[in-house]
Design an enzyme around this catalytic site. Structure first.
Site, PDB file in Angstrom:
ATOM      1  N   SER A  48      -7.930 -59.951  31.535  1.00  8.58           N
ATOM      2  CA  SER A  48      -8.212 -59.708  32.951  1.00  8.58           C
ATOM      3  C   SER A  48      -9.701 -59.641  33.272  1.00  8.58           C
ATOM      4  O   SER A  48     -10.082 -59.719  34.440  1.00  8.58           O
ATOM      5  CB  SER A  48      -7.533 -58.411  33.413  1.00  8.58           C
ATOM      6  OG  SER A  48      -8.139 -57.284  32.802  1.00  8.58           O
ATOM      7  N   LYS A 102     -12.353 -52.298  33.768  1.00 11.99           N
ATOM      8  CA  LYS A 102     -12.537 -53.249  34.867  1.00 11.99           C
ATOM      9  C   LYS A 102     -13.972 -53.136  35.371  1.00 11.99           C
ATOM     10  O   LYS A 102     -14.763 -52.324  34.889  1.00 11.99           O
ATOM     11  CB  LYS A 102     -11.574 -52.950  36.024  1.00 11.99           C
ATOM     12  CG  LYS A 102     -10.093 -52.900  35.671  1.00 11.99           C
ATOM     13  CD  LYS A 102      -9.489 -54.257  35.426  1.00 11.99           C
ATOM     14  CE  LYS A 102      -7.976 -54.142  35.179  1.00 11.99           C
ATOM     15  NZ  LYS A 102      -7.381 -55.446  34.794  1.00 11.99           N
TER      16      LYS A 102
END
Length: 208
Positions: A48, A102
């Site tokens: 991701s 993230k």
């Protein structure tokens, strides 16, 4: 075995425990405390954050970047900073507590628009005019992966104070803040500092 030998053996064991085992236990405790409050590591489970982070990457996490915490708790002893736009950071998902890594895409007070994977903050596009796969966060240039498109759009939301928006760099393949919502800035507990191991390359030292 004589009675004298039988008496000596337990005494020898107690002596060894006092001399060797206890200092080793103290040292192990200190190492665990340091890991919990100073520096840790994180193994990237998914793609991701490609191309910045690849599956299997091992990342050094600076646990002091946003606050020094009491070991093994979330209690902050010393506030040392706030998550900044562009930081790669570690936090627990608001949905299920899964530990994630993230990018901090926006912070409290920012007005955010995301279209086709491209961010605009406070009306200013971050997309580089000379290279649409790069976003300019000021202190760093971030490469995006848009091979699967940009994922869900964000239509002009303002981030409340004390919250952050976390997004993956692989915008079309990231279960991020567009799915689990905003994250409390106080619960972002570590900043990704370096990649120290990458599959195929072995040990490396790549700054984030």
């Amino acid at each position: 075995m004589t009675a004298a030998t039988a008496e000596t053996e337990p005494k020898g064991l107690v002596h060894w425990l006092k001399k060797e085992a206890m200092p080793m236990a103290v040292m192990l405790g200190l190492l665990l405390a340091a890991r919990d409050t100073l520096a840790n590591h994180y193994q990237v489970p998914s793609g991701s954050m490609e191309p910045t982070l690849m599956p299997g990457d091992r990342v050094v996490v600076d646990m002091r970047a946003y606050g020094v915490r009491l070991p093994f708790t979330n209690k902050e002893l010393l506030h040392t900073g706030e998550p900044q736009r562009g930081d790669v950071a570690v936090f627990n998902s608001p949905l299920d507590g899964t530990r994630l890594i993230k990018r901090v895409a926006a912070v409290g007070g920012d007005r955010v628009t995301l279209r086709d994977g491209h961010l605009s903050i406070n009306g200013q596009p971050l997309r580089r005019e000379d290279n649409g796969a790069l976003e300019d966060f000021g202190a760093r240039q971030v490469s995006l992966n848009l091979d699967q498109g940009g994922g869900p759009d964000i239509d002009g939301i303002t981030i409340p104070a004390g919250k952050v928006l976390m997004l993956g760099d692989y915008r079309g393949n990231s279960a991020d803040g567009r799915y689990f919502g905003l994250v409390n800035a106080s619960e972002v507990y570590g900043k990704g500092a370096w990649v120290y191991y990458r599959r195929g390359d072995g040990f490396t030292w790549k700054s984030l």
